[in-house]
Enzyme design. Sequence first.
Site, PDB file in Angstrom:
ATOM      1  N   HIS A  32      -2.634   3.153  -4.812  1.00 43.19           N
ATOM      2  CA  HIS A  32      -2.035   2.766  -3.533  1.00 43.19           C
ATOM      3  C   HIS A  32      -0.609   2.256  -3.743  1.00 43.19           C
ATOM      4  O   HIS A  32      -0.237   1.198  -3.246  1.00 43.19           O
ATOM      5  CB  HIS A  32      -2.899   1.714  -2.842  1.00 43.19           C
ATOM      6  CG  HIS A  32      -4.185   2.255  -2.298  1.00 43.19           C
ATOM      7  ND1 HIS A  32      -4.237   3.110  -1.212  1.00 43.19           N
ATOM      8  CD2 HIS A  32      -5.478   2.092  -2.696  1.00 43.19           C
ATOM      9  CE1 HIS A  32      -5.491   3.431  -0.964  1.00 43.19           C
ATOM     10  NE2 HIS A  32      -6.264   2.843  -1.855  1.00 43.19           N
ATOM     11  N   ASP A  91       0.853  -1.187   0.000  1.00 44.77           N
ATOM     12  CA  ASP A  91       0.000   0.000   0.000  1.00 44.77           C
ATOM     13  C   ASP A  91       0.887   1.235   0.000  1.00 44.77           C
ATOM     14  O   ASP A  91       2.121   1.133  -0.041  1.00 44.77           O
ATOM     15  CB  ASP A  91      -0.947   0.000   1.204  1.00 44.77           C
ATOM     16  CG  ASP A  91      -2.308   0.613   0.870  1.00 44.77           C
ATOM     17  OD1 ASP A  91      -2.322   1.787   0.470  1.00 44.77           O
ATOM     18  OD2 ASP A  91      -3.325  -0.082   0.986  1.00 44.77           O
ATOM     19  N   ASP A 130      -8.543  -0.587  -6.378  1.00 45.94           N
ATOM     20  CA  ASP A 130      -9.456   0.385  -5.773  1.00 45.94           C
ATOM     21  C   ASP A 130      -8.823   1.773  -5.688  1.00 45.94           C
ATOM     22  O   ASP A 130      -7.602   1.922  -5.710  1.00 45.94           O
ATOM     23  CB  ASP A 130      -9.862  -0.071  -4.373  1.00 45.94           C
ATOM     24  CG  ASP A 130      -8.667  -0.167  -3.425  1.00 45.94           C
ATOM     25  OD1 ASP A 130      -7.661  -0.769  -3.828  1.00 45.94           O
ATOM     26  OD2 ASP A 130      -8.742   0.363  -2.304  1.00 45.94           O
ATOM     27  N   GLU A 131      -9.678   2.767  -5.566  1.00 50.97           N
ATOM     28  CA  GLU A 131      -9.287   4.128  -5.225  1.00 50.97           C
ATOM     29  C   GLU A 131      -8.067   4.609  -6.013  1.00 50.97           C
ATOM     30  O   GLU A 131      -7.076   5.058  -5.447  1.00 50.97           O
ATOM     31  CB  GLU A 131      -9.022   4.227  -3.718  1.00 50.97           C
ATOM     32  CG  GLU A 131     -10.248   3.921  -2.876  1.00 50.97           C
ATOM     33  CD  GLU A 131      -9.973   3.963  -1.382  1.00 50.97           C
ATOM     34  OE1 GLU A 131     -10.865   4.364  -0.627  1.00 50.97           O
ATOM     35  OE2 GLU A 131      -8.857   3.568  -0.975  1.00 50.97           O
TER      36      GLU A 131
END
Length: 749
Positions: free
Chosen positions: A256, A184, A318-319
């Site tokens: 990330h 991450d 994601d994101e």
Amino acid sequence: MTRLFLALLLIISNIMYAQKKLNLIPYPQNIETHDGSFTVPEVLKLSNDLPQKETEYLKKRFSMVLKFQGAKKADAQLIYTRLPEKSGENKESYILTVTPKQIQIQSSTQQGYFLALQTLIQLLEESKKDGKIPAMKIEDQPKFAWRGMHLDVCRHFFTVDEVKQYIDYLAMYKLNTFHWHLTDDQGWRIEIKKYPKLTEIGSKRKESMIGAYVDNTFDGKPYGPYFYTQEQIKDVVKYAQERHITVVPEIEMPGHALAALSAYPELACTKGPFESATKWGVFDDVFCPKDETFKFLENVLDEVIQLFPSQYIHIGGDECPKTRWKECAHCQDLIKKNNLKDEHGLQSYFIQRIEKYINSKGRKIIGWDEILEGGLAPNAAVMSWTGVNGGIEAAKSKHFAVMTPGAFCYFDHYQGDPQSEPNAFGGFTPLDKIYSYNPIPEELNAEQAKYILGVQANLWTEYILDFKQVQYMIFPRLMALSEVAWGTSDSKNYKEFEGRVINQFKVLDKMNVNYAKSIYNISGKVIPANGGIAYELSTSQNSNGIRYTLDGSIPTISSQTYQNPIAIPNSLTVKSAYFEDGQLKSAVSSQQFTISKTTGKTITLEQQPSENYSFGGAFTLLDGIIGNVRQLGKTWLGFQGKDVVATIDFETKTAFTEVYFNTLENKGSWIHLAKSAQIYVSDDNKNFTKIKEIGKEEIQKANGKILLNVGKQNTKYLKVVIENAGIIPAGNPGADSKAWLFVDEIGVN
């Protein structure tokens, strides 16, 4: 007559015994109780042909209190019969039969045998009360193939021994998938031999954010280097395999990625330099979809695949902000060259290219539901976290999905009254809410429902500093998840389940597990009452033990006994606690009420809040409780990309001169102040007149705490329109995504 009476009494007692549930979690699919019981001896004779590794696990769990010895099958008290495998049979099914003379396990696989042992272990634990196990036959199998728990080791790191303990907890309650979040922005935690700088540089950060996000404070202490060597990972995977648990690794991409970019900045769209993130949240710098990036990721995945034999490799997805891609000439050329619609199409291109590579290695990808952006990769599975829609969309298009919606399955949320709980990410996910979850969405028909692989809970560790806190956040909520995943939960029987949970606490005590005792604390719920509100208190124990005060003082055993919901006629503070045998047994709960002329009235919303932040529904805006800006728990409603349009019915004409409401700003969590707000009044709920409007500058100046003088009003209906900030602008976390709007109490004076 006497014989008939005794016979009837025996029948009735047998029925009552059959209806009384055993203290088992997750509860089996089918139990038949028989006459008699098995007396647990000091030394349990085990058949010599029992599966070895699984039986060693049994011995380890009970070696301190129960001794074992081998025996011929004819003399053994625990025997195993391997059943022939049948086509289409659930490989995790088992039959456990207890007679007065012996215990028999039947299954077609060692996995089924191991799951039967978990049931037997709980029966043995329960037998310590009287030394006996009731005679019975259990025929059991799980409903869902994927029964998972996730652990984030990037925000905060946990040792190999702690990860093994975590896996043991999963095994105890028959979960079978461990999702290991290894990379991450805040840290890269897996050794990749081809790229040593990933752990030399990316496994550490200069400091860490502490406290609530809105405090924006840091500890000033270097964190790391922390990572797992490949030998350690092999050890963990082997340990999990012995417990029939699959370890699914997650390597985040394309977002990330800051920890990776800090080590290899050439993989970004800009030159950097970069460093592992010290804050929590989402960051604009992501992997650039160029050939050298894909070569890097393929090489990383080669080593990951060698370490993890799991069918699925989790690639995150994601994101991922699109800010850098929009500004990158290479990315824009790639969009044109491949006839992609936009940057969302580029995300799909990225995921599909990675999927093709992983498929070539005989594996499959699974990713968070943002991998649906721009079109889903051909063979991908979806992990639906933003709600249930991602899972629904995947299943309808014949893709497998794992349901893990934040509203039910995020264990970094509060599980009790936020005022008496350790600092958490936000949200409110108590035990009963998890237990109420059905992983099969109602929108799916029977054929589509087959694509729901199962359910998983996630533990993100921004606010979890050590393993004791990990234990606190997952227990007892993991027990509710296990029964939901097994398919035997029934929210109508929650109180009975709660009793079984409390019974399990003695096992956790012996294991020195730091479980949450929120279940004992007072739970408060605001309800409409006589045109106003009342405060309803409850606890898992006898409610007669609740004491409360209304003057701000700490409750004692001599304080007022709770009997009925407490009327709240004016602004005051309710403090409550649970007492047993004259002793305080719970934390003291405190709730402050601020009463206005809207409190307890009827409210309707044109658009509903996000499922993750909808506790209490629209009534939350009129419940007399002002939201705490440091705790996104029970007291706020959250709307992503939506405006708040709230209409309040006073029932009779009501005079007022002020309107107030609160919004929140927390840009790291994509929460932005409102863009504007308008106030309307009406006497017929059809024709509304605007009486006030404010813009962005006024809202920012007031820091979201809005108090408006609207002149003398006397009306039956009030409409408040609060405009969402819209798309998050460049330079902010989550740029190009829909902003969140958090709103609290709407009142008038």
